[in-house]
Scaffold this motif. Structure first.
Motif, PDB file in Angstrom:
ATOM      1  N   SER A 155       0.872  -1.292   0.041  1.00  0.00           N
ATOM      2  CA  SER A 155       0.129  -0.023  -0.001  1.00  0.00           C
ATOM      3  C   SER A 155       1.056   1.350  -0.048  1.00  0.00           C
ATOM      4  CB  SER A 155      -0.952   0.062   1.139  1.00  0.00           C
ATOM      5  OG  SER A 155      -0.222   0.138   2.193  1.00  0.00           O
ATOM      6  N   LYS A 183       6.303   2.249   5.912  1.00  0.00           N
ATOM      7  CA  LYS A 183       6.747   3.449   5.105  1.00  0.00           C
ATOM      8  C   LYS A 183       8.013   3.891   5.908  1.00  0.00           C
ATOM      9  CE  LYS A 183       5.355   7.678   3.129  1.00  0.00           C
ATOM     10  NZ  LYS A 183       3.916   8.627   2.904  1.00  0.00           N
ATOM     11  N   GLU A 241       0.554   2.785   5.439  1.00  0.00           N
ATOM     12  CA  GLU A 241       1.346   2.371   3.998  1.00  0.00           C
ATOM     13  C   GLU A 241       2.519   1.265   4.628  1.00  0.00           C
ATOM     14  OE1 GLU A 241       2.426   5.639   1.120  1.00  0.00           O
ATOM     15  OE2 GLU A 241       1.272   7.050   2.558  1.00  0.00           O
TER      16      GLU A 241
END
Length: 137
Positions: free
Chosen positions: A34, A57, A77
């Protein structure tokens, strides 16, 4: 975004919206990203027959073992890689949802992905029941 820790939910008034479930069989592709596409929902994911490594992330890695539950918050993410424990497919069951407080403001249970231990043998049964309920069975 406001955070209300999971152990405080019992004493908190809140609403859960947009609940949906999905069981996935990861036989060929065993990863999902993602990164660059923040998640639109909070998610609880049950790992059946596999382990997983989440790379956030920030670059931080989070490890999850078979039978554990992974929580990923709204807007998170990450890259997740699933590792099958034998020749069978890796199976995951996801529950996507949104949480809102009494002011109808969204909140999360954590600001990053978290793993809940694999010591409860009822997790698989609970996730299967929720998935079946979501399918109307």
């Amino acid at each position: 975004m406001e955070k209300i820790e999971i152990d405080k939910l019992y004493d908190t008034d809140y609403t859960v919206k947009v609940i949906n479930t999905l069981t996935q069989y990861w036989s060929r592709v065993k990863s999902f990203s993602s990164l660059g596409f923040p998640k639109r929902y909070d998610m609880l994911l049950f790992l059946d027959n596999c382990d997983a490594v989440y790379t956030l992330k920030s670059g931080e890695k989070i490890y999850a073992k078979k039978g554990s539950i992974v929580y990923t918050p709204l807007h998170s993410e990450y890259l997740v890689e699933f590792n099958s424990l034998n020749d069978e497919s890796c199976i995951t069951t996801h529950i996507n949802f949104l949480l809102f407080d009494t002011e109808n403001s969204p909140f999360v249970l954590s600001n990053k992905a978290e793993v809940f231990s694999a010591d409860n043998t009822n997790y698989k049964s609970i996730f299967n029941k929720i998935d079946n309920y979501g399918k109307g069975n």
